[in-house]
Scaffold this motif. Structure first.
Motif, PDB file in Angstrom:
ATOM      1  N   PRO A 195      37.434  56.156  18.892  1.00  0.00           N
ATOM      2  CA  PRO A 195      38.196  55.256  18.015  1.00  0.00           C
ATOM      3  C   PRO A 195      37.491  53.904  17.832  1.00  0.00           C
ATOM      4  O   PRO A 195      36.888  53.385  18.775  1.00  0.00           O
ATOM      5  N   ASP A 196      37.608  53.345  16.630  1.00  0.00           N
ATOM      6  CA  ASP A 196      37.027  52.034  16.350  1.00  0.00           C
ATOM      7  C   ASP A 196      37.853  50.942  17.025  1.00  0.00           C
ATOM      8  O   ASP A 196      39.048  51.122  17.268  1.00  0.00           O
ATOM      9  N   GLY A 197      37.218  49.800  17.224  1.00  0.00           N
ATOM     10  CA  GLY A 197      37.965  48.613  17.625  1.00  0.00           C
ATOM     11  C   GLY A 197      37.876  48.317  19.110  1.00  0.00           C
ATOM     12  O   GLY A 197      37.264  49.055  19.885  1.00  0.00           O
ATOM     13  N   GLU A 198      38.518  47.184  19.470  1.00  0.00           N
ATOM     14  CA  GLU A 198      38.575  46.754  20.876  1.00  0.00           C
ATOM     15  C   GLU A 198      40.042  46.723  21.305  1.00  0.00           C
ATOM     16  O   GLU A 198      40.936  46.479  20.480  1.00  0.00           O
ATOM     17  N   PHE A 199      40.272  46.928  22.594  1.00  0.00           N
ATOM     18  CA  PHE A 199      41.630  47.079  23.112  1.00  0.00           C
ATOM     19  C   PHE A 199      41.786  46.234  24.381  1.00  0.00           C
ATOM     20  O   PHE A 199      40.844  46.083  25.156  1.00  0.00           O
ATOM     21  N   ASP A 200      42.998  45.727  24.592  1.00  0.00           N
ATOM     22  CA  ASP A 200      43.260  44.934  25.804  1.00  0.00           C
ATOM     23  C   ASP A 200      43.315  45.819  27.051  1.00  0.00           C
ATOM     24  O   ASP A 200      43.109  45.339  28.162  1.00  0.00           O
ATOM     25  N   LEU A 201      43.636  47.079  26.833  1.00  0.00           N
ATOM     26  CA  LEU A 201      43.645  48.046  27.938  1.00  0.00           C
ATOM     27  C   LEU A 201      43.033  49.339  27.445  1.00  0.00           C
ATOM     28  O   LEU A 201      43.427  49.851  26.386  1.00  0.00           O
ATOM     29  N   VAL A 202      42.076  49.852  28.188  1.00  0.00           N
ATOM     30  CA  VAL A 202      41.582  51.216  27.928  1.00  0.00           C
ATOM     31  C   VAL A 202      41.846  52.009  29.204  1.00  0.00           C
ATOM     32  O   VAL A 202      41.439  51.596  30.304  1.00  0.00           O
ATOM     33  N   SER A 203      42.552  53.117  29.052  1.00  0.00           N
ATOM     34  CA  SER A 203      42.976  53.897  30.212  1.00  0.00           C
ATOM     35  C   SER A 203      42.462  55.329  30.108  1.00  0.00           C
ATOM     36  O   SER A 203      42.610  55.971  29.074  1.00  0.00           O
ATOM     37  N   ALA A 204      41.870  55.798  31.181  1.00  0.00           N
ATOM     38  CA  ALA A 204      41.457  57.206  31.273  1.00  0.00           C
ATOM     39  C   ALA A 204      42.080  57.756  32.548  1.00  0.00           C
ATOM     40  O   ALA A 204      41.644  57.414  33.654  1.00  0.00           O
ATOM     41  N   GLN A 205      43.112  58.544  32.401  1.00  0.00           N
ATOM     42  CA  GLN A 205      43.842  59.081  33.555  1.00  0.00           C
ATOM     43  C   GLN A 205      43.506  60.557  33.709  1.00  0.00           C
ATOM     44  O   GLN A 205      43.803  61.365  32.830  1.00  0.00           O
ATOM     45  N   PHE A 206      42.872  60.884  34.806  1.00  0.00           N
ATOM     46  CA  PHE A 206      42.560  62.282  35.127  1.00  0.00           C
ATOM     47  C   PHE A 206      41.831  62.958  33.974  1.00  0.00           C
ATOM     48  O   PHE A 206      42.149  64.066  33.575  1.00  0.00           O
ATOM     49  N   PHE A 207      40.864  62.222  33.457  1.00  0.00           N
ATOM     50  CA  PHE A 207      40.083  62.719  32.327  1.00  0.00           C
ATOM     51  C   PHE A 207      39.022  63.693  32.868  1.00  0.00           C
ATOM     52  O   PHE A 207      37.836  63.420  32.863  1.00  0.00           O
ATOM     53  N   HIS A 208      39.513  64.820  33.380  1.00  0.00           N
ATOM     54  CA  HIS A 208      38.635  65.860  33.914  1.00  0.00           C
ATOM     55  C   HIS A 208      38.665  67.033  32.944  1.00  0.00           C
ATOM     56  O   HIS A 208      39.706  67.322  32.351  1.00  0.00           O
ATOM     57  N   SER A 209      37.543  67.698  32.825  1.00  0.00           N
ATOM     58  CA  SER A 209      37.527  68.887  31.972  1.00  0.00           C
ATOM     59  C   SER A 209      36.543  69.891  32.553  1.00  0.00           C
ATOM     60  O   SER A 209      35.360  69.583  32.715  1.00  0.00           O
ATOM     61  N   PRO A 210      37.028  71.116  32.855  1.00  0.00           N
ATOM     62  CA  PRO A 210      36.116  72.117  33.414  1.00  0.00           C
ATOM     63  C   PRO A 210      35.046  72.566  32.425  1.00  0.00           C
ATOM     64  O   PRO A 210      34.086  73.216  32.830  1.00  0.00           O
TER      65      PRO A 210
ATOM     66  N   LEU B 208      40.904  50.979  33.018  1.00  0.00           N
ATOM     67  CA  LEU B 208      41.522  51.645  34.169  1.00  0.00           C
ATOM     68  C   LEU B 208      41.105  53.111  34.168  1.00  0.00           C
ATOM     69  O   LEU B 208      41.346  53.827  33.188  1.00  0.00           O
ATOM     70  N   VAL B 209      40.479  53.536  35.254  1.00  0.00           N
ATOM     71  CA  VAL B 209      40.045  54.937  35.375  1.00  0.00           C
ATOM     72  C   VAL B 209      40.660  55.510  36.648  1.00  0.00           C
ATOM     73  O   VAL B 209      40.388  55.014  37.753  1.00  0.00           O
ATOM     74  N   ALA B 210      41.497  56.524  36.492  1.00  0.00           N
ATOM     75  CA  ALA B 210      42.033  57.221  37.667  1.00  0.00           C
ATOM     76  C   ALA B 210      41.617  58.674  37.571  1.00  0.00           C
ATOM     77  O   ALA B 210      41.577  59.255  36.472  1.00  0.00           O
ATOM     78  N   GLY B 211      41.281  59.255  38.694  1.00  0.00           N
ATOM     79  CA  GLY B 211      40.853  60.654  38.669  1.00  0.00           C
ATOM     80  C   GLY B 211      41.015  61.262  40.046  1.00  0.00           C
ATOM     81  O   GLY B 211      41.183  60.550  41.037  1.00  0.00           O
ATOM     82  N   HIS B 212      40.986  62.581  40.097  1.00  0.00           N
ATOM     83  CA  HIS B 212      41.089  63.240  41.393  1.00  0.00           C
ATOM     84  C   HIS B 212      39.816  62.988  42.206  1.00  0.00           C
ATOM     85  O   HIS B 212      38.709  62.997  41.674  1.00  0.00           O
ATOM     86  N   ALA B 213      40.024  62.786  43.525  1.00  0.00           N
ATOM     87  CA  ALA B 213      38.879  62.609  44.420  1.00  0.00           C
ATOM     88  C   ALA B 213      38.423  63.957  44.976  1.00  0.00           C
ATOM     89  O   ALA B 213      37.369  64.061  45.586  1.00  0.00           O
ATOM     90  N   GLY B 214      39.232  64.981  44.798  1.00  0.00           N
ATOM     91  CA  GLY B 214      38.890  66.310  45.300  1.00  0.00           C
ATOM     92  C   GLY B 214      40.003  67.273  44.960  1.00  0.00           C
ATOM     93  O   GLY B 214      40.973  66.907  44.296  1.00  0.00           O
ATOM     94  N   ALA B 215      39.856  68.506  45.427  1.00  0.00           N
ATOM     95  CA  ALA B 215      40.866  69.537  45.162  1.00  0.00           C
ATOM     96  C   ALA B 215      42.095  69.285  46.040  1.00  0.00           C
ATOM     97  O   ALA B 215      41.998  68.592  47.055  1.00  0.00           O
ATOM     98  N   PRO B 216      43.247  69.864  45.685  1.00  0.00           N
ATOM     99  CA  PRO B 216      44.421  69.713  46.555  1.00  0.00           C
ATOM    100  C   PRO B 216      44.224  70.441  47.887  1.00  0.00           C
ATOM    101  O   PRO B 216      43.420  71.364  47.977  1.00  0.00           O
ATOM    102  N   SER B 217      44.985  70.012  48.906  1.00  0.00           N
ATOM    103  CA  SER B 217      44.757  70.518  50.270  1.00  0.00           C
ATOM    104  C   SER B 217      44.977  72.023  50.397  1.00  0.00           C
ATOM    105  O   SER B 217      44.377  72.655  51.248  1.00  0.00           O
TER     106      SER B 217
END
Ligand SMILES: C[S@@+](CC[C@H](N)C(=O)[O-])C[C@H]1O[C@@H](n2cnc3c(N)ncnc32)[C@H](O)[C@@H]1O
Length: 208
Positions: free
Chosen positions: A98-113, A138-147
């Motif tokens: 997307p064009d433009g600038e944003f006050d917040l850019v968020s990528a939550q669990f942006f994982h793709s096999p 803000l970037v949040a993502g899994h640190a590993g597989a579930p237990s």
């Protein structure tokens, strides 16, 4: 690869009427609640819960996903709860952004096999370029597989917080790291088993 990714995510969403919980990600809520609302970009918005939560708090949101099915569900959810102020847009972020600038850019669990080597890193690097002066990435993502997962899917890469920051390669004179943390949460497995999973969260602020 682009068509593979689109097909993969369309069939992922096509398997069920609703995939995600409909609630915003707790790390997004924790990290963004203290911020003053402005414009926000949600990358890989899925069925829209984060974008809707943001819009409810006064953010004007551009929400992006590769899956038209997910975007359709997200827009329907927003309409159902009477939330306006969100633009739902389809991008394959490996190809267009997307064009433009944003006050917040968020990528939550942006994982793709089905992501190619280095694709996620490139998209996050581009995401940093889309942050307005004074804004937040803000970037949040899994640190590993579930237990409970004894056969983790090796196709999915789980970068550490240091990997995320290395990939962003931010100029320390222009950016401040405000959160760099591994968070463990308890959760139930698909057969109801008790377990836990670790997630990474990185929040950086552009200073000028
Ligand atoms: C693991 S899901 C996470 C969804 C959501 N952010 C969350 O935290 O629940 C990843 C999302 O990214 C989207 N996605 C994957 N590759 C993409 C790409 N190349 N461009 C845009 N969206 C993509 C998928 O369709 C999916 O909705």
């Amino acid at each position: 690869m682009a068509n593979d990714a689109r097909q993969f995510w369309e069939s992922f969403y096509g398997e069920r009427e609703q995939v995600w919980s409909g609630r915003p990600n707790p790390l997004l809520v924790r990290e963004v609640e203290p911020l003053t609302p402005g414009t926000a970009l949600d990358l890989g918005c899925a069925e829209g819960a984060d974008a809707i939560w943001l819009a409810e708090r006064g953010w004007r949101v551009t929400a992006v996903d590769i899956s038209q099915t997910a975007l359709g569900r997200a827009a329907a959810h927003a309409a159902r709860v009477g939330v306006a102020g969100i633009e739902w847009v389809s991008h394959d972020l490996t190809a267009t952004f997307p064009d433009g600038e944003f006050d917040l850019v968020s990528a939550q669990f942006f994982h793709s096999p089905v992501a190619g080597d280095g694709e996620r890193e490139k998209i996050l690097h581009r995401a940093a370029e889309a942050v307005a002066p004074g804004g937040t990435l803000l970037v949040a993502g899994h640190a590993g597989a579930p237990s409970w997962h004894d056969d983790p899917d090796h196709d999915v890469d789980f970068p550490t917080t240091a990997d995320v920051l290395d990939g962003l390669d931010l100029d320390p004179a222009r950016w401040r790291v405000e959160t760099q943390e591994v968070v463990e949460r308890e959760m139930s497995g698909p057969d109801g088993q008790h377990g836990h999973r670790q997630d990474n969260v990185v929040r950086v602020r552009r200073l000028d």
